[in-house]
Design a protein around this motif. Structure first.
Motif, mmCIF file in Angstrom:
data_model
loop_
_atom_site.group_PDB
_atom_site.id
_atom_site.type_symbol
_atom_site.label_atom_id
_atom_site.label_comp_id
_atom_site.label_asym_id
_atom_site.label_seq_id
_atom_site.Cartn_x
_atom_site.Cartn_y
_atom_site.Cartn_z
ATOM 1 N N SER A 80 38.162 45.267 35.513
ATOM 2 C CA SER A 80 38.896 44.648 36.205
ATOM 3 C C SER A 80 40.496 44.396 35.778
ATOM 4 O O SER A 80 41.135 44.239 36.785
ATOM 5 C CB SER A 80 38.113 43.443 37.160
ATOM 6 N N GLU A 106 46.236 33.900 48.596
ATOM 7 C CA GLU A 106 47.364 34.343 49.635
ATOM 8 C C GLU A 106 47.852 34.159 49.498
ATOM 9 O O GLU A 106 49.485 35.473 48.650
ATOM 10 C CB GLU A 106 46.288 34.864 50.996
ATOM 11 N N HIS A 125 43.836 36.836 34.476
ATOM 12 C CA HIS A 125 43.167 37.579 35.306
ATOM 13 C C HIS A 125 41.047 37.190 35.134
ATOM 14 O O HIS A 125 40.096 37.083 36.173
ATOM 15 C CB HIS A 125 42.952 39.012 34.874
ATOM 16 N N ALA A 174 40.083 34.341 36.911
ATOM 17 C CA ALA A 174 40.177 34.364 38.899
ATOM 18 C C ALA A 174 39.120 35.018 39.164
ATOM 19 O O ALA A 174 38.483 35.465 39.884
ATOM 20 C CB ALA A 174 41.830 35.176 38.566
ATOM 21 N N TYR A 175 38.831 35.561 38.183
ATOM 22 C CA TYR A 175 37.882 37.443 38.818
ATOM 23 C C TYR A 175 36.585 36.785 38.278
ATOM 24 O O TYR A 175 35.217 36.451 39.170
ATOM 25 C CB TYR A 175 37.618 38.003 37.197
ATOM 26 N N ALA A 231 36.018 32.847 38.737
ATOM 27 C CA ALA A 231 35.519 32.262 39.841
ATOM 28 C C ALA A 231 35.027 32.617 41.398
ATOM 29 O O ALA A 231 34.826 32.952 42.547
ATOM 30 C CB ALA A 231 37.516 31.064 39.801
ATOM 31 N N HIS A 232 36.353 34.322 41.686
ATOM 32 C CA HIS A 232 36.138 35.390 42.532
ATOM 33 C C HIS A 232 34.442 35.409 43.267
ATOM 34 O O HIS A 232 34.386 35.688 43.578
ATOM 35 C CB HIS A 232 36.938 36.255 42.210
ATOM 36 N N LYS A 233 33.986 35.397 41.828
ATOM 37 C CA LYS A 233 32.799 36.348 41.821
ATOM 38 C C LYS A 233 31.253 35.001 41.981
ATOM 39 O O LYS A 233 30.373 35.676 41.981
ATOM 40 C CB LYS A 233 32.652 37.476 40.332
ATOM 41 N N ALA A 265 42.256 28.867 41.252
ATOM 42 C CA ALA A 265 42.613 29.095 42.770
ATOM 43 C C ALA A 265 43.597 29.596 43.145
ATOM 44 O O ALA A 265 43.371 30.466 43.822
ATOM 45 C CB ALA A 265 41.776 27.296 43.235
ATOM 46 N N LEU A 291 44.194 32.908 43.066
ATOM 47 C CA LEU A 291 43.331 33.185 43.921
ATOM 48 C C LEU A 291 43.631 33.321 45.430
ATOM 49 O O LEU A 291 43.071 34.540 46.526
ATOM 50 C CB LEU A 291 41.529 33.261 44.029
#
Length: 156
Positions: free
Chosen positions: A37, A138, A12, A15-16, A18-20, A133, A136
């Motif tokens: 988060s 879909e 988690h 992934a956070y 990477a997302h940010k 990746a 993250l």
């Protein structure tokens, strides 16, 4: 923190980051933000990020302006690396010693330990095909054949 908690928190957190777009100290995410988060305690996140940093997946900076950032692209971090970084395993338990003098008790622990090793190897092989990746995305191809495990809570 339990052994079974480290891997999900680590995945988690990565992934956070990477997302940010946290790819350098200027974009570092503080442990309190990562913890919000997950959600978990910032101390749990700091313990996990220390393991991820030791494995070379992230870098961290302590202090008020500190935080964590990725050292590699999310598509280059496989989940088996994450599992190894946090000293995880398939976590099916460990074998009890068995009763001395009992033919089953003296034999089964060794065989169960081998079975747990087989499960660990299989988990590693499966996780090696999934990246941060993918978590993250879909509907990533690597996860398409699977539904969430029935015992895991899933956000609606």
């Amino acid at each position: 923190m339990s052994d079974s908690q480290r891997f999900p928190v680590a995945a988690h957190a990565l992934a956070y980051l990477a997302h940010k777009g946290a790819y350098g100290p200027e974009a570092a995410a503080p442990s309190a933000v990562l913890a919000a988060s997950v959600p978990t305690n910032p101390v749990v996140v700091r313990r996990v990020t220390a393991l991820l940093a030791k494995a070379g997946l992230i870098a961290t900076r302590p202090g008020a302006s500190g935080g964590a950032w990725l050292l590699r692209r999310p598509e280059d971090i496989s989940l088996d690396e994450v599992l190894r970084a946090v000293n995880g395993c398939a976590h099916l338990g460990s074998t009890p010693a068995g009763a001395k003098g009992c033919p089953v008790g003296e034999h089964i622990p060794r065989q169960v330990a081998k079975a747990l090793t087989a499960a660990d190897v299989a988990a590693g092989e499966a996780l090696s095909k999934i990246t941060i990746a993918d978590l993250l995305a879909e509907d990533p191809e690597s996860l398409r054949p699977f539904a969430p495990h029935s015992s895991c809570p899933v956000a609606a």
